[in-house]
Structures are given as C-alpha cells and as structure tokens.
Design a protein around this motif. Structure first.
Motif, PDB file in Angstrom:
ATOM      1  N   PRO A  92       0.892  -1.085  -0.105  1.00  0.00           N
ATOM      2  CA  PRO A  92       0.061   0.010   0.201  1.00  0.00           C
ATOM      3  C   PRO A  92       0.941   1.277   0.049  1.00  0.00           C
ATOM      4  CG  PRO A  92      -0.536  -1.503   1.642  1.00  0.00           C
ATOM      5  CD  PRO A  92       0.604  -2.006   1.153  1.00  0.00           C
ATOM      6  N   PRO A  93       0.451   2.174  -0.797  1.00  0.00           N
ATOM      7  CA  PRO A  93      -0.887   2.385  -1.518  1.00  0.00           C
ATOM      8  C   PRO A  93      -0.744   2.152  -2.745  1.00  0.00           C
ATOM      9  CG  PRO A  93       0.333   4.609  -1.211  1.00  0.00           C
ATOM     10  CD  PRO A  93       1.219   3.463  -0.605  1.00  0.00           C
ATOM     11  N   THR A  96      -3.239  -0.702  -3.318  1.00  0.00           N
ATOM     12  CA  THR A  96      -4.578  -0.676  -3.305  1.00  0.00           C
ATOM     13  C   THR A  96      -5.095  -0.364  -4.688  1.00  0.00           C
ATOM     14  OG1 THR A  96      -4.221   0.302  -1.055  1.00  0.00           O
ATOM     15  CG2 THR A  96      -6.318   0.714  -1.751  1.00  0.00           C
ATOM     16  N   ARG A  99      -5.082  -3.015  -7.204  1.00  0.00           N
ATOM     17  CA  ARG A  99      -6.241  -4.090  -6.687  1.00  0.00           C
ATOM     18  C   ARG A  99      -7.561  -3.494  -6.982  1.00  0.00           C
ATOM     19  NH1 ARG A  99      -6.082  -8.558  -2.541  1.00  0.00           N
ATOM     20  NH2 ARG A  99      -8.311  -8.962  -1.810  1.00  0.00           N
ATOM     21  N   LEU A 100      -7.599  -2.205  -6.784  1.00  0.00           N
ATOM     22  CA  LEU A 100      -8.692  -1.649  -7.435  1.00  0.00           C
ATOM     23  C   LEU A 100      -9.373  -1.669  -8.547  1.00  0.00           C
ATOM     24  CD1 LEU A 100      -9.446   1.683  -5.434  1.00  0.00           C
ATOM     25  CD2 LEU A 100     -11.249  -0.073  -5.252  1.00  0.00           C
ATOM     26  N   SER A 103     -11.145  -5.020  -8.833  1.00  0.00           N
ATOM     27  CA  SER A 103     -11.612  -5.915  -7.823  1.00  0.00           C
ATOM     28  C   SER A 103     -13.120  -6.152  -7.690  1.00  0.00           C
ATOM     29  CB  SER A 103     -11.264  -5.121  -6.391  1.00  0.00           C
ATOM     30  OG  SER A 103     -11.771  -3.816  -6.564  1.00  0.00           O
ATOM     31  N   LYS A 104     -13.807  -5.050  -8.544  1.00  0.00           N
ATOM     32  CA  LYS A 104     -15.064  -5.146  -8.534  1.00  0.00           C
ATOM     33  C   LYS A 104     -15.621  -6.264  -9.365  1.00  0.00           C
ATOM     34  CE  LYS A 104     -17.197  -0.790  -7.106  1.00  0.00           C
ATOM     35  NZ  LYS A 104     -18.174   0.229  -7.632  1.00  0.00           N
ATOM     36  N   PHE A 106     -14.527  -9.169  -9.218  1.00  0.00           N
ATOM     37  CA  PHE A 106     -14.491 -10.403  -8.426  1.00  0.00           C
ATOM     38  C   PHE A 106     -15.226 -10.321  -7.120  1.00  0.00           C
ATOM     39  CE2 PHE A 106     -10.610 -10.405 -10.886  1.00  0.00           C
ATOM     40  CZ  PHE A 106     -10.623 -11.654 -11.309  1.00  0.00           C
ATOM     41  N   LEU A 107     -16.131  -9.358  -7.077  1.00  0.00           N
ATOM     42  CA  LEU A 107     -17.089  -9.230  -5.932  1.00  0.00           C
ATOM     43  C   LEU A 107     -17.922 -10.653  -5.885  1.00  0.00           C
ATOM     44  CD1 LEU A 107     -18.494  -5.684  -5.953  1.00  0.00           C
ATOM     45  CD2 LEU A 107     -16.785  -6.735  -4.140  1.00  0.00           C
ATOM     46  N   VAL A 350      -3.864  -7.491   3.491  1.00  0.00           N
ATOM     47  CA  VAL A 350      -4.508  -6.898   2.501  1.00  0.00           C
ATOM     48  C   VAL A 350      -4.185  -7.748   1.118  1.00  0.00           C
ATOM     49  CG1 VAL A 350      -4.240  -4.396   3.457  1.00  0.00           C
ATOM     50  CG2 VAL A 350      -2.305  -5.668   2.315  1.00  0.00           C
ATOM     51  N   ALA A 352      -4.785 -10.872   0.621  1.00  0.00           N
ATOM     52  CA  ALA A 352      -5.529 -11.917   0.713  1.00  0.00           C
ATOM     53  C   ALA A 352      -5.993 -12.330  -0.824  1.00  0.00           C
ATOM     54  CB  ALA A 352      -6.724 -12.252   1.629  1.00  0.00           C
ATOM     55  N   LEU A 354      -7.582 -12.268  -4.311  1.00  0.00           N
ATOM     56  CA  LEU A 354      -8.501 -11.372  -4.742  1.00  0.00           C
ATOM     57  C   LEU A 354      -9.566 -12.391  -5.731  1.00  0.00           C
ATOM     58  CD1 LEU A 354      -9.636  -8.595  -5.933  1.00  0.00           C
ATOM     59  CD2 LEU A 354      -8.231  -8.939  -8.022  1.00  0.00           C
TER      60      LEU A 354
ATOM     61  N   ASP B  68      -5.898   4.188   1.781  1.00  0.00           N
ATOM     62  CA  ASP B  68      -5.388   4.963   0.812  1.00  0.00           C
ATOM     63  C   ASP B  68      -6.317   5.677  -0.214  1.00  0.00           C
ATOM     64  OD1 ASP B  68      -2.725   3.757   1.082  1.00  0.00           O
ATOM     65  OD2 ASP B  68      -3.771   1.788   0.350  1.00  0.00           O
ATOM     66  N   THR B  73      -8.879  -0.765   3.213  1.00  0.00           N
ATOM     67  CA  THR B  73      -8.850  -2.176   2.903  1.00  0.00           C
ATOM     68  C   THR B  73      -8.572  -2.811   4.178  1.00  0.00           C
ATOM     69  OG1 THR B  73      -7.239  -1.602   0.843  1.00  0.00           O
ATOM     70  CG2 THR B  73      -7.239  -4.093   1.655  1.00  0.00           C
ATOM     71  N   GLY B  78      -8.652  -8.581   3.042  1.00  0.00           N
ATOM     72  CA  GLY B  78      -8.454  -7.642   1.861  1.00  0.00           C
ATOM     73  C   GLY B  78      -9.588  -6.985   1.141  1.00  0.00           C
ATOM     74  N   MET B  80     -12.396  -4.508   0.443  1.00  0.00           N
ATOM     75  CA  MET B  80     -12.355  -2.825   0.215  1.00  0.00           C
ATOM     76  C   MET B  80     -13.392  -2.180   0.292  1.00  0.00           C
ATOM     77  SD  MET B  80      -9.563  -3.376  -3.047  1.00  0.00           S
ATOM     78  CE  MET B  80      -8.422  -2.253  -3.037  1.00  0.00           C
ATOM     79  N   GLN B  89     -15.884  -2.274  -2.482  1.00  0.00           N
ATOM     80  CA  GLN B  89     -15.280  -2.071  -3.631  1.00  0.00           C
ATOM     81  C   GLN B  89     -14.501  -3.475  -4.084  1.00  0.00           C
ATOM     82  OE1 GLN B  89     -15.167   0.986  -5.343  1.00  0.00           O
ATOM     83  NE2 GLN B  89     -16.734   1.563  -4.156  1.00  0.00           N
ATOM     84  N   PRO B  91     -13.568  -7.772  -3.081  1.00  0.00           N
ATOM     85  CA  PRO B  91     -14.000  -9.089  -2.460  1.00  0.00           C
ATOM     86  C   PRO B  91     -13.143  -9.317  -1.302  1.00  0.00           C
ATOM     87  CG  PRO B  91     -12.962  -9.873  -4.416  1.00  0.00           C
ATOM     88  CD  PRO B  91     -13.090  -8.204  -4.439  1.00  0.00           C
TER      89      PRO B  91
END
Lengths: 404, 114
Positions: A92-93, A96, A99-100, A103-104, A106-107, A350, A352, A354, B68, B73, B78, B80, B89, B91
């Motif tokens: 981080p940062p 972050t 991953r962002l 990331s959505k 993989f929700l 953080v 873990a 995705l 951030d 997070t 992890g 978000m 945001q 999983p």
C-alpha cells in the motif's frame, strides 16, 4: 535428536510436506532454511502476524536472497515484465490502486452470476472425456475448467489453453528459486517472453477494438488513467492468467486426491453434495494449492525470539498454519463438515486472494459435478508425480477409474 | 442497504468521538459509540468520514486496515470499502457497510449516533 532441516525441493518433502511442517511447527517454528536462503514460519499466529505487519513488504525484488537475484539476472527479455510491480508484489498505497482496478469484477455477487456457465463447462468436460470409466482428473477436468473461465473473464480465447498451461507451468516451476535448475530457469524465461508477446498483441487489439472484458478494463486503466505502466499492464495480465488457472486446478486435483485417500469423507460428500461449501473450505485447509507466500523484512523484526534482519526473505507456510493444533481441532484429520474453519489458504491481510469467490465457485461446481457423475472413483496407481514448485503444489496427472 | 439512505435517517444526535488533531490526514481510528456500535473514522485529506467499524465479510476491524485515498482495505482478507459512502469495492466482502454522518465542531469530530 537431529535438528530439523527443511528443504522443500527434496522429492520426499514434495510428495508429502505435512510431516515436515509438523516438526518445524513443534521444534523450529521460526526456522532458517539454508536451502531457501530464507526464514520459514509454520505457526498460524506467526504467519498471520507477518501478513498483517506492513513492515514486511510484498516487494520480493528487494530481498537479499540468492534466488531472487538469480531469477532477476536470468529473466532475459521477460525481465522488464518480470520486474514490474503488480498487485502481488507491491505494498500500500500502490497495491490498493492496482487491486481496485479489477476488484469489482471479483465481488461475490458478480462471480455468482457465472455459476450456470461454469456448470455447463464442467459438464461438457466430463461429456468430452476420452474413455468411459477412466478419467485423468487433472488433465481432463481440473486443468481445463479454471483456465477456460479465467480466459473468458479476461477476454482471451479459451482455445489457446494448452499454450497458457505450458507458459504458466514453466513460469511457476521456478518460483521461490530453490527448485530452479538452469534448464527450468531458461524455460521460464522463454515462456515468459512468449506470454508477454502474446499479451502485447492482445492488448494492441483491445486498443483498436475495446471489448466487454477485463483486458479492456486494464488497458483503459493504463491508457486513460495512467494507473499502470506498460510493463505493469503486461505483468498484471500474466499474473491474472496464472493465478486464475494454476491455483484452482491444483485445488480441484489436490482436493480430489485427499478425498480418494479418505474414502469415508468422499462417500459423505458423494451422498450429500449439499456439503460441498464446507468441503471445499476443508480441502483448501487440508490440501491447499498454495503452500506458502513470502515477504521481505524492511527493518529488523523479532519473532519468536529470533531476529529477522532487514532485507531477509520470509516464507510464511500457509499450509502448515492450516494444520496448527493451536487453531484447529484434530488438524491432521480431513473432515469435510468442519465448523469454524478459519483457514488461511487464501492468505491473510491486504494481499489475501482477490479471486477467492471465483476459486470457491469453480471448486464447488467441480466437486458437486464429480459427485453427481463420477460414481465410485478409485486411484489407478499409488505413484503420483508432483510438479517442481514447492509454493504452488500440484500434481502432473491424477488418473482414476469410476463406474461409468 | 443503501449507505446514503442510512446516513439520511440518522441526522439527530451527534456525539463527539475523537479530536481532529488525533486523526491526521490518511489515518483511521476505531471508536465505539455508547450503544456499543463500532465505527471506523477516516481522515481523507482533512475531511472526516465514518463507516461501520466491522467488515461485512467476517467482521475484520476496518480501523486497523490501510487507508489509501478514500479506500480502506480490511486487514483480515483484503475486502475494500469507500469510506465516503460505505460502498463495497472489493472481495471477499459482498455487502456495503453503513456510513455515518460526520461533522467537525472546533476540534471535536462528531458522528451522528442515530
């Protein structure tokens, strides 16, 4: 008493690392391994403590470790991509932000929508198995299923999966360094170069013609938002393709092997597929595909009375932590109905995994489909060949017979 | 649950939970309201936000996570969240978390206790 030595490259360790983990946990929980040129941690609490402590960096490039340096010099044309920071190797940062970007997608709710499609793929693979009553769980089922799914999600043709497997196997073979012979290193660099060339072409194509897929999202992130450099974009593609197929493949095959070796548990699941959710998590705990991950100390840090020096590499053994009796009742027992199964097969902190909702979905579909269609499965041989990586532990094949 | 509407309903009682000087920009602080609710307070570039203190996945302590920009997070697995809205945001969490109204009175950071 002979003091415990840990060398994961030895064939007997690779075939069954768990007795070694037990000894390490009991006799040398914070262990210096000459073979790995790194620390090896096996207790659950220590592993979780390292993964939560951001003084331990995920940027392995900065490690004072002879294999890390060796891999960097050997990478050749694959070097710029191999050295690029991805979400796996950043802190981080920066982590972050990377991953962002994906990331959505993989929700869990987004992933759950894929279930009927994953089910179709699983059924088609069994329909296509070459010989009635015989199946190579690995080659006919566990390998194609996740690679087809991740290829479709990313937006690359699933028909190229034999290439993806070869590239992925070659790159993974040298991870962690200790098992890397000069020949394997050369092969990894060659395959790394090829996979990068492949993605360079696909990315150029997406720049001309955007699609509704993850690759287009990543290209947009690089071109419009400047969130990724070109090497990072390529490295992220490679990472996702490998992470999305190698791990789930091994979860399905390692898990099936564990069930075959525990026929009562197999019967339990085959009789009651509604147990599949808990069963997949127990297989993750008991026979996890990712044995360990690693971090680099950014300052001197004391753990269990030992000092990890700045720059030293630390392997945290997820698979050992998952059998720590301080956290799991009767940990060496496979119990597909296990309650309160707080395993860390997907890592912790953080970083873990995705893709864990996708991995769970694929494995649940895989095992419930096998339970429905592959009756009375049996191993055809006691001899099993394992791949070379001690980090991503997986079989080369898993032939079975069943009542067709 | 829509975090925005949750925030809209809880407009009445503001309670002081921290002093602004103890939570610098880019920092998080976990606080507990008198009814036992855990809240994660975030300072994003000088503006304070508050969301539920526990991750909607397995209850991880969000205030011990990484902030951030406006993304926190979870330190456990992890997941978000956007601290300005509570919206999920990443999983493994699936659900957004509650967002609370925050105001600054002098050096007092106050959260709408509902």
């Amino acid at each position: 008493m002979v003091s415990v030595q840990y060398n994961p490259v030895l064939p007997e360790v690779q075939a069954d690392p768990y007795p070694y983990y037990k000894r390490l946990r009991e006799e040398s929980p914070v262990h210096w391994s000459e073979a790995l040129d790194a620390w090896v941690l096996t207790r659950y609490d220590d592993v979780v403590a390292v993964l939560r402590d951001l003084r331990f960096s995920a940027d392995r490039r900065r490690a004072r470790n002879r294999f890390v340096q060796q891999a960097q010099t050997a990478a050749g044309e694959y070097g710029p991509t191999a050295r690029a920071n991805t979400m796996l190797t950043s802190d981080p940062p920066e982590h972050t932000r990377m991953r962002l970007l994906v990331s959505k997608a993989f929700l869990p709710r987004a992933i759950e929508r894929l279930r009927p499609h994953v089910q179709n793929i699983a059924d088609e693979l069994l329909d296509a198995a070459p010989e009635p009553g015989r199946l190579d769980i690995l080659m006919d089922f566990a390998y194609p299923l996740p690679v087809i799914v991740i290829a479709e999600l990313m937006g690359v043709p699933a028909e190229h999966r034999a290439q993806f497997k070869r590239w992925s196997d070659d790159i993974v073979a040298t991870l962690g360094g200790a098992s890397a012979t000069p020949q394997l290193i050369e092969q990894a660099a060659k395959s790394g170069g090829e996979i990068v060339d492949y993605f360079r072409d696909v990315i150029a194509d997406r720049r001309r013609q955007p699609q509704d897929d993850l690759l287009t999202v990543l290209v947009g992130a690089a071109d419009e938002d400047h969130a990724l450099t070109e090497p990072q974009l390529l490295a992220t593609c490679v990472t996702m393709l490998i992470a999305g197929n190698e791990t789930t493949r091994n979860l399905i095959a390692n898990g099936m092997l564990a069930l075959l070796r525990h026929p009562r548990e197999l019967e339990r699941l085959w009789h009651d597929p509604s147990l599949v959710g808990a069963a997949v998590d127990e297989l993750l705990r008991y026979a996890g595909p990712v044995q360990c991950t690693s971090r680099v100390a950014t300052e001197d840090i004391e753990i269990g009375g030992k000092t990890i020096e700045e720059g030293q590499l630390v392997f945290v053994m997820l698979a050992a932590a998952n059998r720590d009796p301080a956290h799991f009742e009767d940990p060496e027992r496979l119990d597909i109905g296990r309650k309160d199964n707080h395993h860390i097969a997907f890592g912790f902190g953080v970083h873990a995994c995705l893709g864990q909702p996708l991995a769970r979905l694929e494995a649940q579909v895989a095992f419930s489909t096998l339970a429905r269609r592959v009756r009375s499965p049996a191993l055809t041989s006691d001899y099993l060949e394992w791949g070379p990586s001690f980090i991503l532990r997986g079989l080369k094949s898993l032939p079975i017979t069943y009542a067709a | 649950m829509e975090p925005a509407s949750e925030a809209a309903r809880t407009v009445t009682d503001f309670v002081t939970v921290a002093s602004a000087s103890e939570v610098g920009p880019g920092q998080l602080k976990g606080v507990t309201l008198s009814d036992g609710t855990h809240v994660c307070l975030a300072n994003v570039g000088g503006t304070f936000y508050a969301i539920a203190g526990e991750c909607s996945h397995q209850g991880g302590p969000l205030a011990e996570g990484e902030l951030d920009g406006n993304i926190v997070t979870c330190p456990w697995h992890g997941a978000m969240f956007d601290v300005t809205s509570g919206e999920v945001q990443g999983p493994p969490a699936d659900d957004s978390v509650a967002a609370y109204q925050v105001r600054l009175r002098g050096d007092d950071v106050q959260v709408a206790a509902g």
